[in-house]
Write an enzyme that holds these catalytic residues in place. Structure first.
Site, mmCIF file in Angstrom:
data_model
loop_
_atom_site.group_PDB
_atom_site.id
_atom_site.type_symbol
_atom_site.label_atom_id
_atom_site.label_comp_id
_atom_site.label_asym_id
_atom_site.label_seq_id
_atom_site.Cartn_x
_atom_site.Cartn_y
_atom_site.Cartn_z
ATOM 1 N N ASP A 1 0.836 -1.200 0.000
ATOM 2 C CA ASP A 1 0.000 0.000 0.000
ATOM 3 C C ASP A 1 0.870 1.250 0.000
ATOM 4 O O ASP A 1 2.040 1.218 0.389
ATOM 5 C CB ASP A 1 -0.916 0.015 1.230
ATOM 6 C CG ASP A 1 -2.048 -1.002 1.127
ATOM 7 O OD1 ASP A 1 -2.321 -1.483 0.008
ATOM 8 O OD2 ASP A 1 -2.654 -1.316 2.173
ATOM 9 N N TYR B 1 5.718 -9.226 8.204
ATOM 10 C CA TYR B 1 5.266 -7.858 8.440
ATOM 11 C C TYR B 1 5.550 -7.443 9.878
ATOM 12 O O TYR B 1 5.512 -8.266 10.807
ATOM 13 C CB TYR B 1 3.756 -7.740 8.211
ATOM 14 C CG TYR B 1 3.280 -8.167 6.857
ATOM 15 C CD1 TYR B 1 3.109 -7.241 5.828
ATOM 16 C CD2 TYR B 1 2.963 -9.505 6.588
ATOM 17 C CE1 TYR B 1 2.652 -7.641 4.576
ATOM 18 C CE2 TYR B 1 2.506 -9.906 5.344
ATOM 19 C CZ TYR B 1 2.349 -8.965 4.342
ATOM 20 O OH TYR B 1 1.906 -9.367 3.104
ATOM 21 N N TYR C 1 -4.416 -9.777 3.648
ATOM 22 C CA TYR C 1 -4.584 -8.354 3.934
ATOM 23 C C TYR C 1 -4.367 -8.137 5.436
ATOM 24 O O TYR C 1 -5.217 -8.502 6.259
ATOM 25 C CB TYR C 1 -5.980 -7.883 3.525
ATOM 26 C CG TYR C 1 -6.207 -7.860 2.028
ATOM 27 C CD1 TYR C 1 -5.715 -6.812 1.258
ATOM 28 C CD2 TYR C 1 -6.930 -8.860 1.392
ATOM 29 C CE1 TYR C 1 -5.940 -6.764 -0.116
ATOM 30 C CE2 TYR C 1 -7.157 -8.820 0.025
ATOM 31 C CZ TYR C 1 -6.651 -7.768 -0.732
ATOM 32 O OH TYR C 1 -6.866 -7.724 -2.085
#
Length: 302
Positions: free
Chosen positions: A120, A186, A258
């Site tokens: 993103d 992440y 996501y």
């Protein structure tokens, strides 16, 4: 039709013969570096070079930077007061920051970035970087110094992006990157409206490991992506720090999960979610990709 084919054959045959005599070069009919195009109506020639493909990895060091060029929605790229007449929604992109020095080195017309997925706009890409191929259209110079190119890109874009491990590649690499599904790691900073029960959050994360997450296409992207249910597995979920209303979490998961929706639940479109399991409406404050691993994933059957 037969006359047309015969004319084309004879023309190519005679042209190739003359070209070899003048250039003293052998013609590669299967994979040529340059193409001569003849416009019979105008009686003119034009020359096109085969695209050049450069493979590497990029790190995105700042937030607010898209991977590729985005047209301004108000004017569809034509230029207007809202975009300061640039035609762009964002004034810079990873693609442009890499492409500009490459076009300087190669004298190409245009360059296109093909990434293995994308992050993103507000997410940094750190660690070992995201694999990509830069496709350079009609390059005038093919034999360029990739080490020098890498150095120039990084010097010009300090604190914005970095590239590493540049090498020449073939067009087939693009298809590989688009089809590959690399597990990702992440680092997520989450916020809560009230104090977090750190022990409960730690237990929730541990129980998520090896679980399959069901995600309907998030509301924020459903207008431009197919509305379907994705199944993605979490390999590791670890609480790195926790204090009052803030926590830092490291998650390793299949490509395509996501993360923002894993945290906030997306109004029930992601099951399970950290918000539902902890009983607190959690939100992502900051998100970074810190590693893209090797090896392809697969869909899991239920």
């Amino acid at each position: 039709k037969e006359t047309t084919q015969s004319l084309r054959y004879q023309f190519n045959k005679e042209f190739n013969k003359i070209f070899k005599e003048i250039s003293q070069k052998q013609i590669d009919y299967r994979d040529p570096d340059i193409f001569f195009l003849y416009d019979q109506a105008k009686g003119s020639f034009s020359l096109r070079a085969k695209p050049l493909y450069i493979y590497g990895r990029y790190r995105k060091l700042k937030r607010g930077l898209p991977q590729t060029h985005w047209d301004c929605k108000a004017c569809q790229g034509k230029g207007c007061p809202k975009c300061n007449y640039t035609g762009k929604k964002y004034q810079e992109s990873v693609e442009e920051l890499i492409a500009n020095p490459v076009l300087k080195f190669t004298k190409g017309e245009k360059a296109f970035l093909h990434g293995s997925g994308r992050e993103d706009v507000d997410v940094r890409m750190l660690g070992n970087g995201r694999p990509f191929v830069l496709e350079v259209a009609n390059p005038k110079i093919r034999n360029i110094n990739l080490q020098g190119l890498e150095k120039e890109i990084n010097q010009k874009n300090k604190n914005k992006i970095e590239v590493l491990k540049l090498e020449f590649t073939e067009k087939s690499k693009i298809a590989f990157l688009k089809s590959a599904a690399f597990p990702k790691v992440y680092l997520v900073k989450v916020l809560a409206p009230k104090e977090i029960d750190c022990l409960k959050l730690k237990s929730v994360l541990k129980n998520l490991e090896a679980k399959i997450i069901f995600q309907k296409t998030p509301k924020r992207v459903v207008h431009r992506r197919p509305n379907l249910v994705r199944k993605r597995r979490i390999f590791k979920a670890e609480l790195k720090s926790c204090s009052q209303k803030e926590a830092l979490i490291e998650i390793e998961a299949e490509s395509g999960l996501y993360i923002k929706e894993l945290v906030n639940g997306d109004q029930g479109r992601t099951e399970p979610s950290l918000s539902k399991l902890t009983g607190i409406p959690l939100e992502v404050k900051e998100l970074d990709v810190i590693e893209i691993k090797n090896g392809q994933n697969r869909e899991f059957q239920t």
